[in-house]
Design a protein around this motif. Sequence first.
Motif, PDB file in Angstrom:
ATOM      1  N   ASP A 177       0.824  -1.212   0.000  1.00 34.60           N
ATOM      2  CA  ASP A 177       0.000   0.000   0.000  1.00 34.60           C
ATOM      3  C   ASP A 177       0.855   1.259   0.000  1.00 34.60           C
ATOM      4  O   ASP A 177       0.590   2.214  -0.723  1.00 34.60           O
ATOM      5  N   GLY A 178       1.885   1.280   0.837  1.00 36.80           N
ATOM      6  CA  GLY A 178       2.786   2.423   0.885  1.00 36.80           C
ATOM      7  C   GLY A 178       3.967   2.222  -0.044  1.00 36.80           C
ATOM      8  O   GLY A 178       4.166   1.150  -0.628  1.00 36.80           O
ATOM      9  N   ALA A 179       4.764   3.259  -0.211  1.00 34.86           N
ATOM     10  CA  ALA A 179       5.939   3.180  -1.076  1.00 34.86           C
ATOM     11  C   ALA A 179       7.098   2.537  -0.331  1.00 34.86           C
ATOM     12  O   ALA A 179       7.452   2.966   0.773  1.00 34.86           O
ATOM     13  N   VAL A 180       7.679   1.502  -0.938  1.00 37.57           N
ATOM     14  CA  VAL A 180       8.816   0.800  -0.354  1.00 37.57           C
ATOM     15  C   VAL A 180      10.015   0.936  -1.285  1.00 37.57           C
ATOM     16  O   VAL A 180       9.906   0.661  -2.487  1.00 37.57           O
ATOM     17  N   GLU A 181      11.122   1.335  -0.751  1.00 39.05           N
ATOM     18  CA  GLU A 181      12.373   1.370  -1.485  1.00 39.05           C
ATOM     19  C   GLU A 181      13.209   0.155  -1.092  1.00 39.05           C
ATOM     20  O   GLU A 181      13.199  -0.260   0.074  1.00 39.05           O
ATOM     21  N   PRO A 182      13.927  -0.436  -2.055  1.00 35.58           N
ATOM     22  CA  PRO A 182      14.778  -1.585  -1.706  1.00 35.58           C
ATOM     23  C   PRO A 182      15.695  -1.324  -0.521  1.00 35.58           C
ATOM     24  O   PRO A 182      15.975  -2.235   0.263  1.00 35.58           O
ATOM     25  N   ALA A 183      16.140  -0.082  -0.366  1.00 33.45           N
ATOM     26  CA  ALA A 183      17.062   0.238   0.727  1.00 33.45           C
ATOM     27  C   ALA A 183      16.436   0.046   2.101  1.00 33.45           C
ATOM     28  O   ALA A 183      17.156  -0.035   3.108  1.00 33.45           O
ATOM     29  N   GLN A 184      15.090  -0.027   2.168  1.00 35.04           N
ATOM     30  CA  GLN A 184      14.433  -0.231   3.463  1.00 35.04           C
ATOM     31  C   GLN A 184      14.480  -1.686   3.913  1.00 35.04           C
ATOM     32  O   GLN A 184      14.252  -1.984   5.082  1.00 35.04           O
ATOM     33  N   ILE A 185      14.739  -2.611   2.979  1.00 40.04           N
ATOM     34  CA  ILE A 185      14.768  -4.036   3.303  1.00 40.04           C
ATOM     35  C   ILE A 185      16.085  -4.352   4.002  1.00 40.04           C
ATOM     36  O   ILE A 185      17.161  -4.030   3.511  1.00 40.04           O
ATOM     37  N   ALA A 204      10.731 -15.213  11.875  1.00 42.63           N
ATOM     38  CA  ALA A 204      11.536 -15.304  13.100  1.00 42.63           C
ATOM     39  C   ALA A 204      12.439 -14.086  13.255  1.00 42.63           C
ATOM     40  O   ALA A 204      12.623 -13.567  14.363  1.00 42.63           O
ATOM     41  N   THR A 205      12.994 -13.615  12.152  1.00 47.25           N
ATOM     42  CA  THR A 205      13.886 -12.456  12.198  1.00 47.25           C
ATOM     43  C   THR A 205      13.135 -11.208  12.639  1.00 47.25           C
ATOM     44  O   THR A 205      13.627 -10.424  13.468  1.00 47.25           O
ATOM     45  N   VAL A 206      11.933 -11.013  12.099  1.00 49.96           N
ATOM     46  CA  VAL A 206      11.130  -9.849  12.476  1.00 49.96           C
ATOM     47  C   VAL A 206      10.659  -9.957  13.919  1.00 49.96           C
ATOM     48  O   VAL A 206      10.741  -9.001  14.701  1.00 49.96           O
ATOM     49  N   ARG A 207      10.166 -11.126  14.307  1.00 48.73           N
ATOM     50  CA  ARG A 207       9.677 -11.295  15.672  1.00 48.73           C
ATOM     51  C   ARG A 207      10.785 -11.078  16.702  1.00 48.73           C
ATOM     52  O   ARG A 207      10.543 -10.563  17.791  1.00 48.73           O
ATOM     53  N   ALA A 208      11.991 -11.469  16.345  1.00 48.79           N
ATOM     54  CA  ALA A 208      13.115 -11.330  17.275  1.00 48.79           C
ATOM     55  C   ALA A 208      13.643  -9.902  17.354  1.00 48.79           C
ATOM     56  O   ALA A 208      14.497  -9.612  18.189  1.00 48.79           O
ATOM     57  N   GLY A 209      13.138  -9.033  16.488  1.00 45.07           N
ATOM     58  CA  GLY A 209      13.574  -7.647  16.511  1.00 45.07           C
ATOM     59  C   GLY A 209      14.887  -7.397  15.796  1.00 45.07           C
ATOM     60  O   GLY A 209      15.482  -6.320  15.932  1.00 45.07           O
ATOM     61  N   MET A 210      15.360  -8.360  15.014  1.00 40.92           N
ATOM     62  CA  MET A 210      16.620  -8.184  14.292  1.00 40.92           C
ATOM     63  C   MET A 210      16.456  -7.333  13.037  1.00 40.92           C
ATOM     64  O   MET A 210      17.440  -6.792  12.514  1.00 40.92           O
ATOM     65  N   ALA A 211      15.232  -7.253  12.527  1.00 40.12           N
ATOM     66  CA  ALA A 211      14.960  -6.445  11.343  1.00 40.12           C
ATOM     67  C   ALA A 211      13.489  -6.081  11.341  1.00 40.12           C
ATOM     68  O   ALA A 211      12.653  -6.804  11.891  1.00 40.12           O
ATOM     69  N   ASP A 212      13.167  -4.969  10.702  1.00 41.51           N
ATOM     70  CA  ASP A 212      11.773  -4.518  10.604  1.00 41.51           C
ATOM     71  C   ASP A 212      11.131  -4.831   9.267  1.00 41.51           C
ATOM     72  O   ASP A 212       9.906  -4.804   9.150  1.00 41.51           O
ATOM     73  N   LEU A 213      11.932  -5.099   8.253  1.00 46.71           N
ATOM     74  CA  LEU A 213      11.387  -5.408   6.931  1.00 46.71           C
ATOM     75  C   LEU A 213      12.293  -6.440   6.275  1.00 46.71           C
ATOM     76  O   LEU A 213      13.490  -6.182   6.051  1.00 46.71           O
ATOM     77  N   VAL A 214      11.725  -7.619   5.976  1.00 45.65           N
ATOM     78  CA  VAL A 214      12.513  -8.751   5.479  1.00 45.65           C
ATOM     79  C   VAL A 214      11.862  -9.319   4.220  1.00 45.65           C
ATOM     80  O   VAL A 214      10.630  -9.480   4.156  1.00 45.65           O
TER      81      VAL A 214
END
Length: 391
Positions: free
Chosen positions: A38-46, A98-108
């Motif tokens: 829905d929102g704009a995503v840039e590859p750099a956010q991943i 698992a990575t998101v839930r653990a707080g290691m990343a916000d966008l995967v």
Amino acid sequence: MGDAYLIGAGQSPFGSFPDETYRSLFDTAFDRCLASVDGAVEPAQIEEAFVGTLGVGGRQIGLSGPAVTEHLGLHGVPTTRVENACASSGYSLRNAVATVRAGMADLVLAGGYEVMTDTSGDHTKWWLGVSGETEWERLSGTTFAGVYAQMASAHMAEYGTTTEDLSRVAVKNHANGAQNPDAHLGFECSLEDAMNAPSVADPLNLYHCCPTTDGASAVLVASEAVARDLSDEPIRIAGVGAASGRVGLFQRPSLTSIPATRTAAERAYEEAGVSPEHLDFAEVHDCFAIAELLAYEDLGFCAPGEAGTLLREGRTDPDGDLPVNTSGGLKSKGHPIGATGTGQVVEAFKQFRGTAAVQTDDPQYGLAHNVGGSGGGVTVHVFERASEVGS
């Protein structure tokens, strides 16, 4: 741990594409995934990526994950190749959650790819066989179809399952796939066609087997904070289950069930706080017709031996109690091994967004079930429509 949300999903067309490469197919899936957010995503956010592939043909064996993500603008992003046979990208999604839930990343990013149609039939058959037990199955000449044929024969002997039951799986899934513009075998077939097709591995015939397919798929998994900013219709990944099983059939106590599916499903249902009765649709792993029938029973849709009845009564049709494989499944949509698991999730995303070619009525819960080999590794994911992020 925080929740994880599915905020975007896309796939390339599935089929035979002699002019495409694994990179170009993954590029298409990634672009469609970004466009679905829905929102704009840039590859750099991943911040991280998991890419599933078996590596059919032996093209880029080492660093095959970075080999595709380097073309997407994900420079410096840690990328991991995931290989668990046909469940490779199902496990990619599990790792992303698992990575998101653990707080290691916000966008995967989670996804997968496979190119399977540019090698000879014998070569492709060899690559498919590596997902079976090496010493006692593959090296003794047992094919992938042959393994599932043994399971079909056992189910027929124990429960009275018929060739017509197997064929009805093909008829249903081809009817769904005929409406899917991304399906490899996007055409309908009659029950007569499905029952009288040439034999592949008795009792399985051509219409009981999925095709070998080229394709890619990609999904984005986000934390609550990112999902709140980027998603107008949040889809919570409510339950994640996975399990390993014995790779060779000869090691199992029964050929009429896949124990890893049962274990993975129990874990996913428990985590999501639901039961099979809550589901509004399911994408299950139907590499062969018997695999869909086994899934009905192992996922708790019906009791052992009742899968054929469930199908004949139309309860897994698009207008039934629990529509199954509205995408066409592996049987019609196709089975590019590394892309299959997240390809199922693309269909789940479309169902919740109301954009599926075969749309269910206002789904609240859905399930994706991905099997590696004949049951050596399984993932089950339960998805929930959330009224808002954090609800």
